[in-house]
Design an enzyme around this catalytic site. Structure first.
Site, PDB file in Angstrom:
ATOM      1  N   LYS A  37       8.986  23.174  22.363  1.00 61.41           N
ATOM      2  CA  LYS A  37      10.245  22.424  22.529  1.00 61.41           C
ATOM      3  C   LYS A  37      10.727  22.522  23.979  1.00 61.41           C
ATOM      4  CE  LYS A  37      14.190  24.581  21.496  1.00 61.41           C
ATOM      5  NZ  LYS A  37      15.108  24.708  22.633  1.00 61.41           N
ATOM      6  N   ASN A  38      10.668  23.724  24.536  1.00 59.02           N
ATOM      7  CA  ASN A  38      11.219  23.940  25.881  1.00 59.02           C
ATOM      8  C   ASN A  38      10.334  23.413  26.998  1.00 59.02           C
ATOM      9  OD1 ASN A  38      13.420  24.956  24.676  1.00 59.02           O
ATOM     10  ND2 ASN A  38      12.983  27.102  25.124  1.00 59.02           N
ATOM     11  N   CYS A 140      28.584  27.310  24.742  1.00 61.31           N
ATOM     12  CA  CYS A 140      27.416  27.437  23.860  1.00 61.31           C
ATOM     13  C   CYS A 140      27.542  28.757  23.106  1.00 61.31           C
ATOM     14  CB  CYS A 140      26.144  27.432  24.703  1.00 61.31           C
ATOM     15  SG  CYS A 140      24.679  27.883  23.773  1.00 61.31           S
ATOM     16  N   ARG A 145      26.927  29.676  29.947  1.00 60.59           N
ATOM     17  CA  ARG A 145      25.822  28.832  30.445  1.00 60.59           C
ATOM     18  C   ARG A 145      26.290  27.753  31.420  1.00 60.59           C
ATOM     19  NH1 ARG A 145      21.728  27.492  25.609  1.00 60.59           N
ATOM     20  NH2 ARG A 145      20.284  27.221  27.335  1.00 60.59           N
ATOM     21  N   VAL A 147      26.273  25.281  34.831  1.00 59.03           N
ATOM     22  CA  VAL A 147      25.183  24.512  35.458  1.00 59.03           C
ATOM     23  C   VAL A 147      25.351  24.465  36.980  1.00 59.03           C
ATOM     24  CG1 VAL A 147      24.673  23.136  33.403  1.00 59.03           C
ATOM     25  CG2 VAL A 147      26.425  22.326  35.038  1.00 59.03           C
ATOM     26  N   ASP A 331      14.329  34.538  24.214  1.00 58.14           N
ATOM     27  CA  ASP A 331      14.188  33.730  22.996  1.00 58.14           C
ATOM     28  C   ASP A 331      13.398  34.452  21.911  1.00 58.14           C
ATOM     29  OD1 ASP A 331      13.853  30.529  24.757  1.00 58.14           O
ATOM     30  OD2 ASP A 331      15.569  31.848  24.392  1.00 58.14           O
ATOM     31  N   ARG A 423      16.287  22.746  14.847  1.00 58.62           N
ATOM     32  CA  ARG A 423      16.325  22.313  16.245  1.00 58.62           C
ATOM     33  C   ARG A 423      15.056  22.719  16.983  1.00 58.62           C
ATOM     34  NH1 ARG A 423      21.613  23.267  19.674  1.00 58.62           N
ATOM     35  NH2 ARG A 423      20.171  22.187  21.113  1.00 58.62           N
TER      36      ARG A 423
HETATM   37  C1  EPZ Z   1      16.090  27.704  29.004  1.00 58.58           C
HETATM   38  O1  EPZ Z   1      17.506  27.493  29.019  1.00 58.58           O
HETATM   39  C2  EPZ Z   1      15.680  27.555  27.536  1.00 58.58           C
HETATM   40  N1  EPZ Z   1      16.042  26.236  27.071  1.00 58.58           N
HETATM   41  C3  EPZ Z   1      16.388  28.604  26.691  1.00 58.58           C
HETATM   42  O2  EPZ Z   1      15.893  28.514  25.357  1.00 58.58           O
HETATM   43  C4  EPZ Z   1      16.036  29.981  27.213  1.00 58.58           C
HETATM   44  O3  EPZ Z   1      16.765  30.947  26.511  1.00 58.58           O
HETATM   45  C5  EPZ Z   1      16.386  30.082  28.717  1.00 58.58           C
HETATM   46  O4  EPZ Z   1      15.744  29.026  29.453  1.00 58.58           O
HETATM   47  C6  EPZ Z   1      15.947  31.397  29.326  1.00 58.58           C
HETATM   48  O5  EPZ Z   1      14.603  31.618  29.140  1.00 58.58           O
HETATM   49  C7  EPZ Z   1      15.256  25.179  27.405  1.00 58.58           C
HETATM   50  O6  EPZ Z   1      14.263  25.290  28.100  1.00 58.58           O
HETATM   51  C8  EPZ Z   1      15.666  23.849  26.868  1.00 58.58           C
HETATM   52  P1  EPZ Z   1      18.500  29.392  32.336  1.00 58.58           P
HETATM   53  P2  EPZ Z   1      18.268  27.303  30.420  1.00 58.58           P
HETATM   54  O7  EPZ Z   1      19.037  28.344  33.237  1.00 58.58           O
HETATM   55  O8  EPZ Z   1      17.417  26.574  31.361  1.00 58.58           O
HETATM   56  C9  EPZ Z   1      22.536  31.325  33.999  1.00 58.58           C
HETATM   57  C10 EPZ Z   1      15.993  28.376  23.007  1.00 58.58           C
HETATM   58  O9  EPZ Z   1      16.322  29.233  22.166  1.00 58.58           O
HETATM   59  N2  EPZ Z   1      22.729  30.052  34.729  1.00 58.58           N
HETATM   60  O10 EPZ Z   1      17.202  30.017  32.688  1.00 58.58           O
HETATM   61  O11 EPZ Z   1      19.599  26.757  30.096  1.00 58.58           O
HETATM   62  C11 EPZ Z   1      22.654  31.144  32.476  1.00 58.58           C
HETATM   63  O12 EPZ Z   1      23.971  31.156  32.059  1.00 58.58           O
HETATM   64  C12 EPZ Z   1      16.822  28.192  24.295  1.00 58.58           C
HETATM   65  O13 EPZ Z   1      15.003  27.641  22.886  1.00 58.58           O
HETATM   66  C13 EPZ Z   1      23.767  29.960  35.629  1.00 58.58           C
HETATM   67  O14 EPZ Z   1      24.532  30.906  35.812  1.00 58.58           O
HETATM   68  O15 EPZ Z   1      18.437  28.835  30.843  1.00 58.58           O
HETATM   69  C14 EPZ Z   1      21.838  32.318  31.969  1.00 58.58           C
HETATM   70  O16 EPZ Z   1      22.633  33.458  31.961  1.00 58.58           O
HETATM   71  C15 EPZ Z   1      18.075  28.962  24.289  1.00 58.58           C
HETATM   72  N3  EPZ Z   1      23.939  28.793  36.289  1.00 58.58           N
HETATM   73  C16 EPZ Z   1      20.739  32.443  33.027  1.00 58.58           C
HETATM   74  O17 EPZ Z   1      21.208  31.774  34.198  1.00 58.58           O
HETATM   75  C17 EPZ Z   1      23.096  27.717  36.117  1.00 58.58           C
HETATM   76  O18 EPZ Z   1      23.291  26.658  36.736  1.00 58.58           O
HETATM   77  C18 EPZ Z   1      19.402  31.843  32.627  1.00 58.58           C
HETATM   78  O19 EPZ Z   1      19.628  30.528  32.172  1.00 58.58           O
HETATM   79  C19 EPZ Z   1      22.025  27.834  35.209  1.00 58.58           C
HETATM   80  C20 EPZ Z   1      21.859  29.028  34.526  1.00 58.58           C
END
Ligand code: EPZ
Length: 443
Positions: A37-38, A140, A145, A147, A331, A423
């Site tokens: 999915k990811n 969430c 989370r 961006v 995850d 999902r």
């Molecule tokens: C991806 O989410 C995955 N989702 C998540 O899987 C997974 O848990 C995560 O990576 C970490 O491995 C998809 O790929 C669709 P991050 P993502 O940006 O990209 C912080 C599942 O269960 N952050 O690596 O959203 C954030 O808050 C899902 O399948 C910022 O602060 O995760 C977190 O603490 C859940 N600012 C950390 O970084 C930003 O702009 C890592 O988040 C972006 C992120």
């Protein structure tokens, strides 16, 4: 060739679906691991980067794919389904994207609130159309989370970013410009978004402290097949040479390492033996080692088949801390906690990625687990047996940790809010039933 059906909304009946699991069965059999999915979500978005056709194969049948398809269709992207082998549930395993007529670079709150990954369209729309209006994702269950890293990276590439009324308004005069970007924090999504945007930027972009997940490598492989110039993916330093245009390509989505890891734990927790078909060992890096310490064996018995079984009489307590790849995947944290809940001793689980990813703790405690969590740390004291109960799924991975606990619990467990599970897990009940689990779906 069929057009992708637009999924309007889940009927109340589907919304209220529950799982009933009678525990105590050892699981034995083979489980086909689907595409990740990811990986699929950013790959679908990559279709925006070209006016030619992008064909993705090994597409998982999970509801997040439908949500992303709806978003892309709303932008004006044509999606056709192929792989019409209905009998084996393979309909729609091949999706063909045609973004030659993107008409409306806007992602409304209505769609984005359903799935945060919608933010991935920001970079490709900016690179291809020079503008994008994307709703901010909002809160969430597992954490705030933000961006901000995505937005800062787009600004580094020359985009003007304004936030108004809960929307990101992004625009750029002419093409994006290559830049050196140092991510303050490792982010999978920000790395993917920026990597995609940089493929069509003028000049070179260098990403530092980039995420190294297998899904990033899979996206880079697809972008290269489309004509992008990318190197260093899978390492913290990724270099992208921008090109004028990308072209048609066909790409097979990498196997879902989280789905594979989840079923590996199903084999270990039930003291059974499961063969995971369609997956290679490298994607399980970071998790495999901890599962082996817990008393499981993972053997690549065929090029794409891994056999998992328990080799220790009792599950061994193992303390873990989640980290970006190749560390222990966040995850997989909830699923590992279910395993530790029935281990022969105590362990600690530290969640370093998301600040609110212990929602499953109190549900496991309802099943008789002995777990205490304080902030980002949980202390798990293994118990000899769990007992079935009615529990509530709160997010995707928390819900499957309850399934794993229910597989070994005495008696019946009812898991509410099955939609969380759907999902990210394709036909989970069917796959477990095929290995001997006693599961029924209640409507
Ligand atoms: C991806 O989410 C995955 N989702 C998540 O899987 C997974 O848990 C995560 O990576 C970490 O491995 C998809 O790929 C669709 P991050 P993502 O940006 O990209 C912080 C599942 O269960 N952050 O690596 O959203 C954030 O808050 C899902 O399948 C910022 O602060 O995760 C977190 O603490 C859940 N600012 C950390 O970084 C930003 O702009 C890592 O988040 C972006 C992120």
């Amino acid at each position: 060739m069929a057009t992708y059906p637009s999924i309007s909304h889940l009927s109340i009946k589907l919304f209220m679906k529950k799982l009933l699991i009678r525990g105590g069965k050892k699981l034995n059999g083979t489980i086909e691991i689907t595409g990740a999915k990811n990986a699929a979500l950013p790959l679908m978005v990559a279709s925006i980067l070209t006016d030619e056709k992008l064909t993705l194969t090994n597409v998982p049948h999970v509801s997040d794919i439908s949500t992303m398809a709806n978003l892309l269709v709303s932008l004006g992207i044509g999606i056709e389904m192929d792989g019409m082998d209905k009998d084996h549930g393979n309909q729609g395993r091949v999706l063909i994207f045609n973004a030659s007529n993107i008409s409306n670079p806007i992602a409304p709150y209505e769609l984005v609130r359903k799935m945060r990954a919608s933010i991935f369209i920001l970079g490709p729309l900016l690179a291809r159309m020079g503008k994008a209006k994307v709703s901010l994702p909002g809160g969430c269950a597992i954490g705030t989370r933000p961006v901000d890293l995505h937005l800062k990276a787009m600004e580094k590439l020359g985009a003007k970013i304004e936030i108004e009324g809960g929307y990101v308004n992004a625009s750029v005069e002419g093409r994006l410009k290559g830049a050196e970007i140092n991510f303050e924090k490792v982010s999978v999504g920000a790395t993917e978004n920026t990597m995609m945007a940089a493929t069509l930027a003028e000049g070179e972009t260098i990403l530092h402290n980039a995420a190294c997940e297998p899904e990033i490598i899979d996206l880079a492989n697809c972008l290269r097949a489309m004509g992008a110039k990318i190197s260093g993916d899978g390492t913290p330093r990724v270099v992208i040479q921008g090109v004028e245009k990308l072209h048609a390509a066909r790409h097979k989505i990498v196997a879902d390492r989280i789905e594979a890891g989840t079923y590996a734990i199903a084999a270990g927790i039930t003291d059974g033996c499961i063969r995971l078909k369609g997956v290679e060992m490298w994607v399980l890096t970071g998790v495999k080692e901890e599962l082996e310490k817990a008393g499981l064996s993972l053997t690549q018995v065929e090029p794409d088949v891994i056999e998992v079984k328990r080799i220790s009489k009792l599950i061994q307590p193992v303390s873990i801390s989640t980290h970006p790849y190749p560390g222990f995947a966040t995850d997989m944290q909830a699923q590992f906690m279910s395993l530790m809940a029935v281990a022969d001793g105590a362990s600690t689980i530290e969640e370093t990625i998301f600040e609110n990813r212990f929602m499953h703790v109190m549900e496991l405690v309802r099943m008789g687990a002995n777990i205490e969590s304080h902030g980002s740390l949980a202390v798990v004291k293994g118990v000899a047996k769990l007992t079935g109960a009615e529990v509530m799924a709160t997010d995707l991975r928390a819900s499957v940790s309850l399934v794993l606990a229910a597989l070994v619990a005495d008696g019946e467990t009812i898991i509410n809010r099955l939609y969380h599970l759907e999902r990210g897990y394709e036909r989970l009940a069917d796959k477990l039933i095929a290995c001997g689990a006693d599961i029924s779906i209640l409507y």
